[in-house]
Write a protein that holds these residues in place. Sequence first.
Motif, PDB file in Angstrom:
ATOM      1  N   ALA A  19       0.836  -1.200   0.000  1.00 18.83           N
ATOM      2  CA  ALA A  19       0.000   0.000   0.000  1.00 18.83           C
ATOM      3  C   ALA A  19       0.874   1.255   0.000  1.00 18.83           C
ATOM      4  O   ALA A  19       0.611   2.218  -0.720  1.00 18.83           O
ATOM      5  CB  ALA A  19      -0.944  -0.004   1.198  1.00 18.83           C
ATOM      6  N   TYR A  20       1.938   1.224   0.782  1.00 15.17           N
ATOM      7  CA  TYR A  20       2.865   2.355   0.841  1.00 15.17           C
ATOM      8  C   TYR A  20       3.644   2.484  -0.470  1.00 15.17           C
ATOM      9  O   TYR A  20       3.881   3.589  -0.948  1.00 15.17           O
ATOM     10  CB  TYR A  20       3.842   2.188   2.004  1.00 15.17           C
ATOM     11  N   TYR A  21       4.051   1.343  -1.014  1.00 16.74           N
ATOM     12  CA  TYR A  21       4.809   1.358  -2.269  1.00 16.74           C
ATOM     13  C   TYR A  21       4.004   2.041  -3.372  1.00 16.74           C
ATOM     14  O   TYR A  21       4.502   2.924  -4.067  1.00 16.74           O
ATOM     15  CB  TYR A  21       5.181  -0.073  -2.677  1.00 16.74           C
ATOM     16  N   ASP A  22       2.758   1.643  -3.524  1.00 20.16           N
ATOM     17  CA  ASP A  22       1.907   2.227  -4.567  1.00 20.16           C
ATOM     18  C   ASP A  22       1.690   3.720  -4.338  1.00 20.16           C
ATOM     19  O   ASP A  22       1.740   4.514  -5.284  1.00 20.16           O
ATOM     20  CB  ASP A  22       0.560   1.503  -4.627  1.00 20.16           C
ATOM     21  N   TYR A  23       1.461   4.099  -3.095  1.00 22.83           N
ATOM     22  CA  TYR A  23       1.253   5.512  -2.778  1.00 22.83           C
ATOM     23  C   TYR A  23       2.528   6.312  -3.072  1.00 22.83           C
ATOM     24  O   TYR A  23       2.490   7.396  -3.662  1.00 22.83           O
ATOM     25  CB  TYR A  23       0.829   5.652  -1.321  1.00 22.83           C
ATOM     26  N   GLY A  24       3.665   5.757  -2.694  1.00 24.51           N
ATOM     27  CA  GLY A  24       4.937   6.424  -2.967  1.00 24.51           C
ATOM     28  C   GLY A  24       5.189   6.603  -4.448  1.00 24.51           C
ATOM     29  O   GLY A  24       5.664   7.656  -4.889  1.00 24.51           O
ATOM     30  N   MET A  25       4.859   5.584  -5.242  1.00 21.50           N
ATOM     31  CA  MET A  25       5.026   5.690  -6.697  1.00 21.50           C
ATOM     32  C   MET A  25       4.154   6.808  -7.258  1.00 21.50           C
ATOM     33  O   MET A  25       4.593   7.568  -8.127  1.00 21.50           O
ATOM     34  CB  MET A  25       4.678   4.366  -7.387  1.00 21.50           C
ATOM     35  N   PHE A  26       2.941   6.915  -6.750  1.00 23.27           N
ATOM     36  CA  PHE A  26       2.046   7.980  -7.187  1.00 23.27           C
ATOM     37  C   PHE A  26       2.647   9.352  -6.863  1.00 23.27           C
ATOM     38  O   PHE A  26       2.697  10.242  -7.719  1.00 23.27           O
ATOM     39  CB  PHE A  26       0.676   7.822  -6.521  1.00 23.27           C
ATOM     40  N   LEU A  27       3.115   9.517  -5.633  1.00 25.30           N
ATOM     41  CA  LEU A  27       3.685  10.803  -5.234  1.00 25.30           C
ATOM     42  C   LEU A  27       4.942  11.138  -6.027  1.00 25.30           C
ATOM     43  O   LEU A  27       5.124  12.273  -6.478  1.00 25.30           O
ATOM     44  CB  LEU A  27       3.999  10.801  -3.732  1.00 25.30           C
ATOM     45  N   LEU A  28       5.799  10.147  -6.212  1.00 18.61           N
ATOM     46  CA  LEU A  28       7.070  10.369  -6.907  1.00 18.61           C
ATOM     47  C   LEU A  28       6.873  10.654  -8.391  1.00 18.61           C
ATOM     48  O   LEU A  28       7.410  11.625  -8.917  1.00 18.61           O
ATOM     49  CB  LEU A  28       7.966   9.138  -6.720  1.00 18.61           C
ATOM     50  N   ASN A  29       6.101   9.834  -9.053  1.00 18.03           N
ATOM     51  CA  ASN A  29       6.007   9.905 -10.514  1.00 18.03           C
ATOM     52  C   ASN A  29       4.913  10.819 -11.046  1.00 18.03           C
ATOM     53  O   ASN A  29       5.079  11.409 -12.107  1.00 18.03           O
ATOM     54  CB  ASN A  29       5.834   8.508 -11.093  1.00 18.03           C
ATOM     55  N   HIS A  30       3.810  10.911 -10.334  1.00 16.42           N
ATOM     56  CA  HIS A  30       2.695  11.704 -10.849  1.00 16.42           C
ATOM     57  C   HIS A  30       2.615  13.095 -10.225  1.00 16.42           C
ATOM     58  O   HIS A  30       2.322  14.062 -10.923  1.00 16.42           O
ATOM     59  CB  HIS A  30       1.369  10.957 -10.662  1.00 16.42           C
TER      60      HIS A  30
END
Length: 126
Positions: A19-30
């Motif tokens: 859950a954290y990984y997906d959220y982090g990817m969203f914050l980092l990339n989008h």
Amino acid sequence: DAQAFYEQAVANNPHVSAAYYDYGMFLLNHRKDFAGAIRVYGQDTQHADAGILDWRMLAHSYEKAGDWKRAVQTWRQIKTRWPHGVAHDPTSAAVDDNNLQRALAHLNGTSGTNAPEAAGKTPLAP
């Protein structure tokens, strides 16, 4: 709103690294919210089920934020914990080596387009 979705996923699954990984990817990339990604990946890597990919994304987040000291520290932690990369794949270990060398070059002020070659390293994709 996508961010609310990811925040709810973390709230509903506070002990699940994914859950954290997906959220982090969203914050980092989008969102290009590097401080937010560092916060989320920092929480992510505290979980027992956090793997090498979680740690790599923390290191990349530090790099994007320009915090080369913490990026180097994180790449070194990765190299210590997973000296052979993902599933003992030499290519994976080489990618981690390259990322550490790149972060060190930035930290030491020697980065440039030829920094990996100057250090005797073959450039690899991050």
